[in-house]
Every structure is written in structure tokens, then in C-alpha cells.
Enzyme design. Sequence first.
Site, short mmCIF file in Angstrom:
data_model
loop_
_atom_site.label_atom_id
_atom_site.label_comp_id
_atom_site.label_asym_id
_atom_site.label_seq_id
_atom_site.Cartn_x
_atom_site.Cartn_y
_atom_site.Cartn_z
N GLU A 1 3.81 -30.49 -50.23
CA GLU A 1 5.16 -30.68 -49.54
C GLU A 1 6.26 -29.59 -50.14
OE1 GLU A 1 3.93 -32.29 -46.74
OE2 GLU A 1 6.29 -32.16 -46.83
N LYS B 1 8.83 -19.04 -67.88
CA LYS B 1 7.68 -19.52 -67.67
C LYS B 1 6.81 -19.10 -68.67
CE LYS B 1 7.88 -17.54 -63.80
NZ LYS B 1 7.71 -16.77 -62.53
N ASP C 1 1.64 -14.52 -59.93
CA ASP C 1 0.70 -13.37 -60.01
C ASP C 1 0.08 -13.13 -61.52
OD1 ASP C 1 2.46 -10.60 -61.01
OD2 ASP C 1 3.44 -12.60 -60.52
C1 LIG Z 1 7.55 -10.44 -63.94
C2 LIG Z 1 8.82 -11.26 -64.22
O1 LIG Z 1 9.46 -11.83 -63.24
P1 LIG Z 1 8.63 -12.82 -62.11
O2 LIG Z 1 7.20 -12.37 -61.81
O3 LIG Z 1 8.39 -14.01 -63.18
O4 LIG Z 1 9.26 -12.87 -60.93
C3 LIG Z 1 9.64 -10.31 -64.99
O5 LIG Z 1 10.29 -9.41 -64.03
O6 LIG Z 1 9.52 -10.14 -66.25
MG LIG Z 2 5.29 -12.19 -61.34
#
Ligand SMILES: C[C@H](OP(=O)(O)O)C(=O)O
Ligand SMILES: [Mg+2]
Length: 303
Positions: free
Chosen positions: A19, A220, A245
Amino acid sequence: MSIHLSTPEDYKALLDKFETWIFDCDGVLWRGDELIDGVVEVLHILRCLKKQVVFVTNNATKSRKSYKTKFDQLGIEAHVDEIFGSAYASAVYLSSVIKLPKTKKVYVIGMGGLEEELRDEGISYLGGTNPADNTLEPFSLANFTLDPDVAAVVCGLDTQINYTKLSKAFQYLSRNPGCHFIATNEDSTYPSADGLLPGAGSISAPLRCAAGRDPICTGKPSNTMLDCVKAKINFDAERTIMIGDRLNTDILFGQNGGLSTLLVLTGITEEADITGPYASPIVPDFVTQALGDFRAVDKVKAP
Ligand SMILES: C[C@H](OP(=O)(O)O)C(=O)O
Ligand SMILES: [Mg+2]
């Protein structure tokens, strides 16, 4: 063992199961300012299915509001309260977790988006885009006066990084052991439209080395970022999937939060990182080449 999605039924099963869909941005939705094929269509499918959509990026160069402008320019439907960046997470961490007194300041290595989020949280700062700090002139310690009100150093991606900023940040960290050291994120690289570039983790690395200590990371995979999302958005972790990714930020972030995880191969991670003898120990629940693969659900045969 990851499930590699391939048939229209595979994609339909995920749409039926989850969801809330939490998307990383760089490398999933776009690379730099280049939209990745199929993203607009798939996000439209999710909106039509009334799915809850959230965007969580470690990129601290933009504020939530300026990300909204980027989404609009790329034709992706997004609302500011669905967007969470590591600049926002860092500002909230300072104001709500550390509870930095309003009389205190932050020394910033970073760009306009980080400064905007700090301002929106009522946090005073030095450095950042200040022209006096964005110089290639030799740094003179004899001409530097420590600001006694600086109680934290925040370091994010800064494409104008220089010796003056590193030297000032180092003074605050080394001469005041109580000075908080915060990194917006620790991505070693980030995927621009034309290839990999050093990420925020490569900007804070010299400070770690010089100061001899590691920062608290608010982006993150830290739970600080997920706490920021939870403070604004209700969702059921059992029915939530994190799409990213990068294994050691996005997928680990999802796993730390008890979410299901889907890895796409349009950004940092390559097939060789998840298969064969050198595969990462971080194993996503699902893998697909690109978010655009979900367009295959149009081919699902009616029962
Ligand atoms: C790679 C990261 O961006 P995200 O992949 O978390 O949007 C960042 O720009 O350092
Ligand atoms: Mg990314």
C-alpha cells in the site's frame, strides 16, 4: 535470496501486496536532472491505484520545497509533505533530537538546500554558501576567530568544497570536544546523468580523518530519516516497500525499518554486486532492472 521480478504477474503481485511505496530519488527516479525511462508512467499507475507514495533522498543539496520544483519540472506528481531529504532530517535532528538551544549555531559544509532546511527549523548557521567561506585563498588560522556559539558541524554534499571550509569545521570539532558532528548522509558516490561523482560521504571523509571521530549520520540507512517520515506519515511497515539503487543506504534503510525492499539497477548497484562470489551481504527482497518495468502490469491477462 532475492526474487528477480520478470513476468507481468510478478509486478502485479507487488502492486497488490504493498500500500505504501517509499522511493529513493537519485538512481531510481532520475540521474542528475535526467529522468529515468518509465518513471512517470509507473508513478501514475500507483496514483491511480490510490497507493501512498513517499520520496526519501539522501541528497542534501536541495530542500523539500526545491525538490518539489524538481519533481514538477520532470513531470512527476509529488507533494512537499511526501518528500523527505537528508537536509530536512538533519535540521529536525538538531531541533527535535539534540534540541539545540536557539542561542547556538551550526557550522555548515553544504549547499543552499541544507541552509534552507536549517532556517525553516529556526537554526542559525555559519559557513555554507557564505562567499567568505567559498574561497580558494589560503586559509590563515591567525586570522580565524572561533565563534563560541557554534555547537555543531553539519556536513553534506558540497560541490564547492575547499580547504577553508574543512579548516573551519576542523577547528570547531577539534577545539570543542562537545561539538556535535553530523553528516547528512554517507553515500560515497552519487549517480549524475553522465556517471558517478563523489558523494557526501567523500566530503566528510577528510573531517573524519582530521578530527579522528565519526559523525552521526541522519540520512539513510539511519532510523533518524525513517523517524522523520513516521512523524508526518502513517503507514503499515508490513505493507510498505522501499525502492532504492544503493544497497548500503536504501536497502539497509528498508531492512532497518522492517520494510520490504526492492533494488533497481539504474543507479549505483550493478548485477555483479548482488550475484557471484563478491555479492554484498545486504540482500534485497526483490530486484528488477528499472522502475519502468512495472509498466508490464498492463499485459496481465484478465482472470
Ligand atoms: C545518492 C544520494 O541521493 P539518493 O540516491 O538518496 O536520492 C545522494 O545524492 O547522495
Ligand atoms: Mg539513490
